[in-house]
Scaffold this motif. Structure first.
Motif, mmCIF file in Angstrom:
data_model
loop_
_atom_site.group_PDB
_atom_site.id
_atom_site.type_symbol
_atom_site.label_atom_id
_atom_site.label_comp_id
_atom_site.label_asym_id
_atom_site.label_seq_id
_atom_site.Cartn_x
_atom_site.Cartn_y
_atom_site.Cartn_z
ATOM 1 N N PRO A 142 -23.854 -52.828 45.921
ATOM 2 C CA PRO A 142 -25.161 -52.180 45.918
ATOM 3 C C PRO A 142 -25.456 -51.332 47.361
ATOM 4 O O PRO A 142 -25.024 -52.205 48.518
ATOM 5 C CB PRO A 142 -26.205 -53.582 45.656
ATOM 6 N N ASP A 143 -25.910 -50.565 47.546
ATOM 7 C CA ASP A 143 -26.171 -49.579 48.638
ATOM 8 C C ASP A 143 -27.670 -49.238 48.548
ATOM 9 O O ASP A 143 -27.958 -48.374 47.818
ATOM 10 C CB ASP A 143 -25.363 -48.463 48.739
ATOM 11 N N PRO A 144 -28.525 -49.558 49.247
ATOM 12 C CA PRO A 144 -28.508 -50.666 50.249
ATOM 13 C C PRO A 144 -28.238 -52.081 49.561
ATOM 14 O O PRO A 144 -28.591 -52.195 48.616
ATOM 15 C CB PRO A 144 -29.596 -50.629 51.213
ATOM 16 N N PRO A 145 -27.717 -53.055 50.325
ATOM 17 C CA PRO A 145 -27.612 -54.373 50.066
ATOM 18 C C PRO A 145 -29.084 -54.937 49.621
ATOM 19 O O PRO A 145 -29.975 -54.387 50.189
ATOM 20 C CB PRO A 145 -27.084 -55.168 51.416
ATOM 21 N N SER A 146 -29.188 -55.797 48.870
ATOM 22 C CA SER A 146 -30.451 -56.309 48.280
ATOM 23 C C SER A 146 -31.090 -57.408 49.188
ATOM 24 O O SER A 146 -32.141 -57.827 48.908
ATOM 25 C CB SER A 146 -30.259 -57.388 46.955
ATOM 26 N N TYR A 147 -30.278 -57.628 50.300
ATOM 27 C CA TYR A 147 -30.850 -58.866 51.355
ATOM 28 C C TYR A 147 -30.546 -58.571 52.570
ATOM 29 O O TYR A 147 -29.506 -57.878 52.717
ATOM 30 C CB TYR A 147 -30.345 -60.157 50.731
ATOM 31 N N GLY A 148 -31.047 -59.209 53.429
ATOM 32 C CA GLY A 148 -30.651 -59.267 54.899
ATOM 33 C C GLY A 148 -30.065 -60.785 55.171
ATOM 34 O O GLY A 148 -30.472 -61.556 54.385
ATOM 35 N N VAL A 149 -29.891 -61.064 56.485
ATOM 36 C CA VAL A 149 -29.447 -62.293 56.888
ATOM 37 C C VAL A 149 -29.893 -62.368 58.317
ATOM 38 O O VAL A 149 -29.633 -61.523 59.210
ATOM 39 C CB VAL A 149 -28.081 -62.822 56.762
ATOM 40 N N LYS A 150 -30.650 -63.607 58.661
ATOM 41 C CA LYS A 150 -30.892 -63.750 60.195
ATOM 42 C C LYS A 150 -31.130 -65.217 60.459
ATOM 43 O O LYS A 150 -31.104 -66.093 59.493
ATOM 44 C CB LYS A 150 -32.423 -63.094 60.285
ATOM 45 N N VAL A 151 -31.287 -65.392 61.685
ATOM 46 C CA VAL A 151 -31.220 -66.835 62.259
ATOM 47 C C VAL A 151 -32.710 -67.432 62.121
ATOM 48 O O VAL A 151 -33.704 -66.678 62.714
ATOM 49 C CB VAL A 151 -30.578 -67.029 63.476
ATOM 50 N N ASP A 152 -32.847 -68.464 61.452
ATOM 51 C CA ASP A 152 -34.193 -69.107 61.483
ATOM 52 C C ASP A 152 -34.379 -69.684 62.934
ATOM 53 O O ASP A 152 -33.721 -70.601 63.289
ATOM 54 C CB ASP A 152 -34.275 -70.097 60.507
#
Length: 281
Positions: A17-27
């Motif tokens: 999927p482009d763009p990705p459906s999610y992101g990742v970050k540090v809590d």
């Protein structure tokens, strides 16, 4: 010719999927990773895993307090784990399992490019995480491979003699066989599932839609025939390639399978059968 055909097969296999459906970050409060862009769920860990091919993949671990077994889920070729999160949570609840899903290299927030060999390294990294980080034993793991995900699933399953079970959901015989009705395996083919399935030592459940217009149902039927320890398959009458989860018999049949393999490392008497099931169950 072989290199060209292999390139075509690889292009067929991967549609991140482009763009990705999610992101990742540090809590900031906990220091743990969390997903962004999707509805957060309780009891879900987000982890980054280094593979032996030097990519870094993102995985989700859905915890169920009553779980005795854990499912390692390899998704299809056009989804990422952000899109799969709701299904992962539902499966964890209904099947009373822990569940790990991961993104292949080049999918979602995983680095690198999706290739056959990378996906083998990806599933190995997820499997090692289950063992080392979560203390899950090989004999308590069910591998689940959907569509192209049947490739890394069967590659790993063929090398793990004590696995609890394998589920193949709309699986492929091989990459080339999806496009051409070849009668033998060529060296340049990808995901040679037809050659690996006889090496799997644990119970195998095959689920396939009878109206699948992407991967013909004959792929699932032949893989089932070649399985050593067959479980009553589910041929979903009228089911296509991406809608099997919406049929009530899908979760019903999965529950029955998980219950059967949950009693021991092998199927109970009467569960290994040559009969078939469909949506009239």
């Amino acid at each position: 010719m072989g290199v060209v055909t292999s390139s075509v097969a690889a292009k067929f296999a991967f549609f991140p999927p482009d763009p990705p459906s999610y992101g990742v970050k540090v809590d900031e409060k906990t220091g743990n990773l969390r997903m962004t862009g999707v509805e957060e769920k309780e009891n879900v860990d987000v982890v980054r895993l280094k593979t032996k091919r030097e990519t870094e993949i993102v995985a989700l671990y859905v915890k169920n307090p009553s779980a005795k077994m854990t499912m390692l889920y390899s998704h299809g070729n056009a989804a990422d784990i952000g899109q799969m999160l709701d299904l992962f949570s539902e499966l964890s609840i209904h099947l009373r399992l822990n569940l790990m899903g991961y993104d292949y290299s080049g999918y979602g927030q995983s680095t690198g490019k999706p290739t056959e060999q990378n996906t083998y390294a990806d599933i190995e990294a997820a499997y090692e995480c289950l063992k080392k980080t979560y203390g899950i034993k090989e004999e308590d793991i069910i591998l689940y491979g959907q569509s192209v995900g049947s490739g890394p699933t069967l590659d790993l399953a063929s090398r793990l003699p004590r696995l609890r079970a394998v589920v193949l959901h709309s699986p492929i015989l091989s990459g080339l066989r999806v496009m051409y009705p070849v009668k033998r395996t060529y060296w340049f083919d990808i995901y040679k599932n037809i050659d690996k399935i006889p090496l799997v030592q644990c119970p195998v459940l095959v689920i396939h839609g009878t109206d699948d217009d992407v991967v013909d149902c004959s792929h699932g039927k032949q893989l089932w025939e070649l399985s050593k320890e067959k479980y009553d398959p589910l041929w979903v009458k009228g089911g296509n390639h991406c809608d099997l989860e919406f049929y009530p018999e899908y979760i019903k049949h999965l529950k029955k399978f998980v219950s059967s393999v949950g009693k021991s490392g092998h199927l109970r008497n009467g569960d290994q059968t040559g009969s078939t099931s469909n949506s009239s169950d």
